[in-house]
Design a protein around this motif. Structure first.
Motif, PDB file in Angstrom:
ATOM      1  N   ASN A 474     -23.328 -34.219 147.345  1.00 15.10           N
ATOM      2  CA  ASN A 474     -24.726 -34.137 147.781  1.00 15.10           C
ATOM      3  C   ASN A 474     -25.642 -34.223 146.561  1.00 15.10           C
ATOM      4  O   ASN A 474     -25.768 -33.272 145.790  1.00 15.10           O
ATOM      5  CB  ASN A 474     -24.954 -32.827 148.535  1.00 15.10           C
ATOM      6  N   LYS A 475     -26.303 -35.367 146.391  1.00 12.87           N
ATOM      7  CA  LYS A 475     -27.180 -35.570 145.233  1.00 12.87           C
ATOM      8  C   LYS A 475     -28.658 -35.434 145.609  1.00 12.87           C
ATOM      9  O   LYS A 475     -29.536 -35.922 144.899  1.00 12.87           O
ATOM     10  CB  LYS A 475     -26.935 -36.955 144.624  1.00 12.87           C
ATOM     11  N   ASP A 476     -28.918 -34.739 146.706  1.00  9.25           N
ATOM     12  CA  ASP A 476     -30.295 -34.532 147.149  1.00  9.25           C
ATOM     13  C   ASP A 476     -31.075 -33.756 146.081  1.00  9.25           C
ATOM     14  O   ASP A 476     -30.564 -32.800 145.485  1.00  9.25           O
ATOM     15  CB  ASP A 476     -30.298 -33.749 148.465  1.00  9.25           C
ATOM     16  N   VAL A 477     -32.311 -34.158 145.847  1.00 10.94           N
ATOM     17  CA  VAL A 477     -33.137 -33.544 144.803  1.00 10.94           C
ATOM     18  C   VAL A 477     -33.341 -32.056 145.076  1.00 10.94           C
ATOM     19  O   VAL A 477     -33.273 -31.230 144.157  1.00 10.94           O
ATOM     20  CB  VAL A 477     -34.500 -34.254 144.701  1.00 10.94           C
ATOM     21  N   LYS A 478     -33.586 -31.717 146.319  1.00 12.02           N
ATOM     22  CA  LYS A 478     -33.821 -30.316 146.670  1.00 12.02           C
ATOM     23  C   LYS A 478     -32.594 -29.468 146.375  1.00 12.02           C
ATOM     24  O   LYS A 478     -32.704 -28.350 145.849  1.00 12.02           O
ATOM     25  CB  LYS A 478     -34.190 -30.208 148.148  1.00 12.02           C
ATOM     26  N   VAL A 479     -31.417 -29.993 146.701  1.00 12.23           N
ATOM     27  CA  VAL A 479     -30.168 -29.262 146.440  1.00 12.23           C
ATOM     28  C   VAL A 479     -29.939 -29.139 144.928  1.00 12.23           C
ATOM     29  O   VAL A 479     -29.574 -28.073 144.425  1.00 12.23           O
ATOM     30  CB  VAL A 479     -28.972 -29.974 147.108  1.00 12.23           C
ATOM     31  N   ALA A 480     -30.166 -30.235 144.202  1.00 13.57           N
ATOM     32  CA  ALA A 480     -29.999 -30.218 142.744  1.00 13.57           C
ATOM     33  C   ALA A 480     -30.934 -29.204 142.104  1.00 13.57           C
ATOM     34  O   ALA A 480     -30.565 -28.491 141.167  1.00 13.57           O
ATOM     35  CB  ALA A 480     -30.248 -31.602 142.172  1.00 13.57           C
ATOM     36  N   ARG A 481     -32.140 -29.133 142.631  1.00 14.49           N
ATOM     37  CA  ARG A 481     -33.130 -28.206 142.098  1.00 14.49           C
ATOM     38  C   ARG A 481     -32.696 -26.763 142.282  1.00 14.49           C
ATOM     39  O   ARG A 481     -33.014 -25.890 141.459  1.00 14.49           O
ATOM     40  CB  ARG A 481     -34.462 -28.461 142.800  1.00 14.49           C
ATOM     41  N   SER A 482     -31.956 -26.482 143.354  1.00 12.00           N
ATOM     42  CA  SER A 482     -31.509 -25.109 143.610  1.00 12.00           C
ATOM     43  C   SER A 482     -30.524 -24.631 142.552  1.00 12.00           C
ATOM     44  O   SER A 482     -30.369 -23.428 142.346  1.00 12.00           O
ATOM     45  CB  SER A 482     -30.867 -25.015 145.002  1.00 12.00           C
ATOM     46  N   LEU A 483     -29.854 -25.556 141.865  1.00  6.66           N
ATOM     47  CA  LEU A 483     -28.956 -25.192 140.766  1.00  6.66           C
ATOM     48  C   LEU A 483     -29.650 -25.285 139.417  1.00  6.66           C
ATOM     49  O   LEU A 483     -29.576 -24.365 138.600  1.00  6.66           O
ATOM     50  CB  LEU A 483     -27.713 -26.096 140.765  1.00  6.66           C
ATOM     51  N   LYS A 502     -22.650 -43.084 138.335  1.00  7.36           N
ATOM     52  CA  LYS A 502     -22.099 -44.085 137.419  1.00  7.36           C
ATOM     53  C   LYS A 502     -20.794 -43.641 136.767  1.00  7.36           C
ATOM     54  O   LYS A 502     -20.324 -44.262 135.821  1.00  7.36           O
ATOM     55  CB  LYS A 502     -23.128 -44.413 136.324  1.00  7.36           C
ATOM     56  N   ASN A 503     -20.210 -42.548 137.239  1.00 10.63           N
ATOM     57  CA  ASN A 503     -18.974 -42.051 136.648  1.00 10.63           C
ATOM     58  C   ASN A 503     -17.837 -43.056 136.790  1.00 10.63           C
ATOM     59  O   ASN A 503     -17.653 -43.674 137.845  1.00 10.63           O
ATOM     60  CB  ASN A 503     -18.561 -40.740 137.322  1.00 10.63           C
ATOM     61  N   ASP A 504     -17.079 -43.232 135.721  1.00  5.56           N
ATOM     62  CA  ASP A 504     -15.848 -44.001 135.787  1.00  5.56           C
ATOM     63  C   ASP A 504     -14.793 -43.257 134.968  1.00  5.56           C
ATOM     64  O   ASP A 504     -15.032 -42.139 134.505  1.00  5.56           O
ATOM     65  CB  ASP A 504     -16.046 -45.441 135.281  1.00  5.56           C
ATOM     66  N   ASP A 505     -13.624 -43.854 134.777  1.00  8.26           N
ATOM     67  CA  ASP A 505     -12.538 -43.163 134.081  1.00  8.26           C
ATOM     68  C   ASP A 505     -12.894 -42.822 132.641  1.00  8.26           C
ATOM     69  O   ASP A 505     -12.445 -41.810 132.098  1.00  8.26           O
ATOM     70  CB  ASP A 505     -11.262 -44.002 134.111  1.00  8.26           C
ATOM     71  N   ASP A 506     -13.705 -43.638 132.016  1.00  7.14           N
ATOM     72  CA  ASP A 506     -13.993 -43.453 130.600  1.00  7.14           C
ATOM     73  C   ASP A 506     -15.258 -42.636 130.363  1.00  7.14           C
ATOM     74  O   ASP A 506     -15.332 -41.870 129.409  1.00  7.14           O
ATOM     75  CB  ASP A 506     -14.133 -44.821 129.913  1.00  7.14           C
ATOM     76  N   LYS A 507     -16.261 -42.795 131.221  1.00  4.95           N
ATOM     77  CA  LYS A 507     -17.527 -42.100 131.037  1.00  4.95           C
ATOM     78  C   LYS A 507     -17.830 -41.216 132.244  1.00  4.95           C
ATOM     79  O   LYS A 507     -17.674 -41.640 133.385  1.00  4.95           O
ATOM     80  CB  LYS A 507     -18.663 -43.104 130.836  1.00  4.95           C
ATOM     81  N   LYS A 508     -18.261 -40.010 131.943  1.00  3.02           N
ATOM     82  CA  LYS A 508     -18.683 -39.069 132.985  1.00  3.02           C
ATOM     83  C   LYS A 508     -20.104 -38.622 132.656  1.00  3.02           C
ATOM     84  O   LYS A 508     -20.448 -38.422 131.492  1.00  3.02           O
ATOM     85  CB  LYS A 508     -17.761 -37.845 133.030  1.00  3.02           C
ATOM     86  N   PHE A 509     -20.907 -38.445 133.706  1.00  3.39           N
ATOM     87  CA  PHE A 509     -22.301 -38.107 133.491  1.00  3.39           C
ATOM     88  C   PHE A 509     -22.675 -36.788 134.165  1.00  3.39           C
ATOM     89  O   PHE A 509     -22.071 -36.394 135.179  1.00  3.39           O
ATOM     90  CB  PHE A 509     -23.213 -39.221 134.014  1.00  3.39           C
ATOM     91  N   GLY A 510     -23.643 -36.130 133.574  1.00  2.00           N
ATOM     92  CA  GLY A 510     -24.152 -34.883 134.127  1.00  2.00           C
ATOM     93  C   GLY A 510     -25.641 -34.773 133.896  1.00  2.00           C
ATOM     94  O   GLY A 510     -26.254 -35.617 133.238  1.00  2.00           O
ATOM     95  N   VAL A 511     -26.236 -33.695 134.431  1.00  2.00           N
ATOM     96  CA  VAL A 511     -27.673 -33.446 134.271  1.00  2.00           C
ATOM     97  C   VAL A 511     -27.874 -31.972 133.934  1.00  2.00           C
ATOM     98  O   VAL A 511     -27.251 -31.096 134.539  1.00  2.00           O
ATOM     99  CB  VAL A 511     -28.452 -33.780 135.566  1.00  2.00           C
ATOM    100  N   ILE A 512     -28.732 -31.727 132.943  1.00  2.00           N
ATOM    101  CA  ILE A 512     -29.177 -30.361 132.658  1.00  2.00           C
ATOM    102  C   ILE A 512     -30.704 -30.344 132.738  1.00  2.00           C
ATOM    103  O   ILE A 512     -31.344 -31.395 132.724  1.00  2.00           O
ATOM    104  CB  ILE A 512     -28.716 -29.855 131.280  1.00  2.00           C
ATOM    105  N   ASN A 513     -31.273 -29.136 132.795  1.00  2.00           N
ATOM    106  CA  ASN A 513     -32.724 -29.010 132.886  1.00  2.00           C
ATOM    107  C   ASN A 513     -33.162 -27.830 132.027  1.00  2.00           C
ATOM    108  O   ASN A 513     -33.546 -26.778 132.535  1.00  2.00           O
ATOM    109  CB  ASN A 513     -33.157 -28.809 134.347  1.00  2.00           C
ATOM    110  N   VAL A 514     -33.054 -27.984 130.699  1.00  2.00           N
ATOM    111  CA  VAL A 514     -33.454 -26.921 129.794  1.00  2.00           C
ATOM    112  C   VAL A 514     -34.950 -27.007 129.529  1.00  2.00           C
ATOM    113  O   VAL A 514     -35.712 -26.114 129.869  1.00  2.00           O
ATOM    114  CB  VAL A 514     -32.653 -26.983 128.476  1.00  2.00           C
TER     115      VAL A 514
END
Length: 530
Positions: A474-483, A502-514
């Motif tokens: 679930n990549k919904d903005v509202k759900v992401a915002r709750s974390l 865009k995740n594949d075997d070699d590259k993995k992506f994430g998001v932070i909000n500092v």
């Protein structure tokens, strides 16, 4: 109650709080400080005769206030008696009120006056404290006892910089000063990501960095609920972090979870046995009152048998004694006997090492799926409960002049949703997050989705200051915002979330909000060159 004085340095804290937030009565600040110090589960050595600094603000005999013309002194007496689990004298009550007053004021000075500049910042802060305090009252299954002076323990006091990866847009390294209290007042992590999103490899990389930067002074325990096994990737991690691999399939664990029961006197031993019984009963709702009483009686006899020599019974001893009790009472095997049999026969060794302390080692605990969910959860539950009791017997860490928080230990709980979904087990995690925070312990929880952190009984994200979102269903903005928290610009968050697909075997992506939502190509330990 006699008059009470703050320390000299806290004189200005009382004055600044009263003026900044327009309190009509400066007693209010002191009352909040005492309540907050107790709510943080702070304990002081009641019998320490070290003189206190009494050169600050003097509060009158009516300091604690009254309701309907009746003094609140008796209420505070009851709270402190319960907090220290003993009948305190008037002199001890007076001393503890003074200690909690100064501790609370110092903490409020750091967490509110120094970090919150808004006129109404104290309102959100106090509401958060009140919410946590109300939840704190509902801890029936976790009993924590601290006797005598709190213990001191080694900690790493230097700066800990964690590189999560690189900014997916700019290519710049994304580095967090995780123990800088100017940035993070809590060092707990929450990582959410589906299988294959890279969350385990990211956490391994973080642990590697922490071990390197602390010159291996900072230990950790990693609970691998999936039972990854001794693969080539894991071997590299174990060698790089100089950590011990514990695989229950190969041999029982040398650690004895009964070791944190105090056998120095009958009262403490009885308390410890009851706490252990409650812990086991919390594992499965089918363990009723009758079975609990059986376990308690059997454990008493096992401890009485070993008390004369100063030894501890093993879980195998308790399991076998329970089996004999069932036979004599003509009781059929049930959930309790099954759990105790597996814990005492397969998980924890009979010939345990009496000096084995979890908190003094770096451990990777492998929990194979062949053991079944209940037993794996029980094993982790007992170890977490041991660590909770152990660390709450330590004194609080003291922030350095550079506002760096000393760190003592890291607890990693992979597949944490397996515990969060159990009401009783999630309570232990909640207690851990709340109570070990001031002890310099970092909790890292890994789940497959964001929703697992949002429980009806408790919102775990309220205690997390370093959330990391990886690829989730679930990549919904509202759900992401709750974390991740509310961003300054929601459009920036939406843009960052697009990288998760865009995740594949070699590259993995994430998001932070500092400071702002940032898409990251995350570090993966298996790619690191050692």
């Amino acid at each position: 109650m006699k008059k009470i004085k703050t320390s000299e340095v806290n004189r200005n804290t009382v004055l600044n709080f009263t003026k900044k937030f327009d309190f009509r009565d400066d007693r209010t600040v002191g009352q909040i400080a005492i309540a907050y110090s107790i709510q943080l589960n702070t304990h002081f050595d009641v019998d320490n005769d070290k003189p206190c600094d009494n050169n600050g603000k003097e509060y009158p005999e009516s300091f604690l206030g009254e309701i309907n013309r009746y003094s609140n002194d008796v209420v505070y007496h009851a709270i402190l008696n319960q907090h220290y689990n003993r009948k305190l004298t008037e002199e001890q009550i007076q001393k503890l009120l003074k200690l909690h007053l100064d501790h609370g004021l110092e903490t409020l000075q750091r967490t509110v006056l120094q970090t919150n500049k808004g006129k109404n910042a104290h309102i959100d802060f106090l509401l958060n404290v009140m919410e946590r305090g109300l939840v704190l009252l509902d801890f029936p299954k976790t009993k924590i006892r601290t006797n005598g002076p709190l213990k001191n323990a080694n900690s790493f006091e230097g700066r800990l910089k964690v590189e999560l990866g690189k900014d997916a847009k700019t290519g710049e390294k994304v580095v967090l000063d995780i123990n800088d209290e100017n940035q993070f007042d809590s060092q707990h992590f929450a990582v959410a990501g589906m299988n294959g999103s890279g969350k385990t490899e990211l956490v391994k990389d973080i642990l590697f960095q922490l071990r390197q930067q602390s010159q291996e002074k900072l230990n950790f325990i990693f609970f691998d609920y999936k039972g990854e096994g001794k693969s080539s990737k894991l071997k590299k991690f174990l060698e790089a972090t100089n950590s011990e691999f514990v695989d229950i399939r190969e041999r029982p664990f040398l650690f004895n979870p009964l070791r944190n029961i105090n056998i120095s006197n009958d009262r403490d031993r009885t308390f410890g046995i009851k706490a252990f019984k409650d812990t086991v009963a919390s594992i499965d709702s089918r363990i009723g009152v009758k079975q609990q009483n059986c376990l308690e009686n059997v454990m008493r006899k096992c401890f009485e048998k070993t008390a004369k020599t100063g030894d501890y019974p093993s879980l195998r001893d308790v399991s076998e004694a329970l089996s004999e009790y069932y036979d004599e009472s003509k009781m059929k095997p049930d959930t309790l006997s099954s759990i105790m049999s597996e814990l005492g026969g397969e998980i924890f060794a009979t010939d345990f090492d009496p000096n084995y302390k979890l908190q003094e080692k770096s451990l990777y605990i492998n929990l194979p799926t062949s053991l079944g969910d209940t037993v794996r959860q029980a094993a982790v539950f007992l170890m977490l409960n041991y660590l909770l009791n152990e660390f709450t017997s330590y004194n609080d860490v003291v922030t350095t002049k550079e506002r760096l928080k000393p760190i003592r230990y890291v607890i990693v709980i992979d597949e944490a949703h397996a515990y969060l979904s159990n009401k009783n087990m999630s309570k232990v995690l909640e207690n851990l997050l709340r109570m070990v925070r001031s002890k310099g312990v970092i909790i890292m929880m890994l789940t497959q989705g964001i929703e697992e952190y949002k429980r009806k009984e408790f919102d775990f994200t309220s205690q997390i200051k370093i959330p990391i979102l990886l690829n989730v269903q679930n990549k919904d903005v509202k759900v992401a915002r709750s974390l991740l928290g509310t961003p300054k610009n929601e459009a920036v968050l939406k843009s960052a979330l697009t990288f998760l697909g865009k995740n594949d075997d070699d590259k993995k992506f994430g998001v932070i909000n500092v400071n702002d939502p940032t898409p990251i190509e995350i570090n993966q330990f298996w790619k690191r060159t050692i």
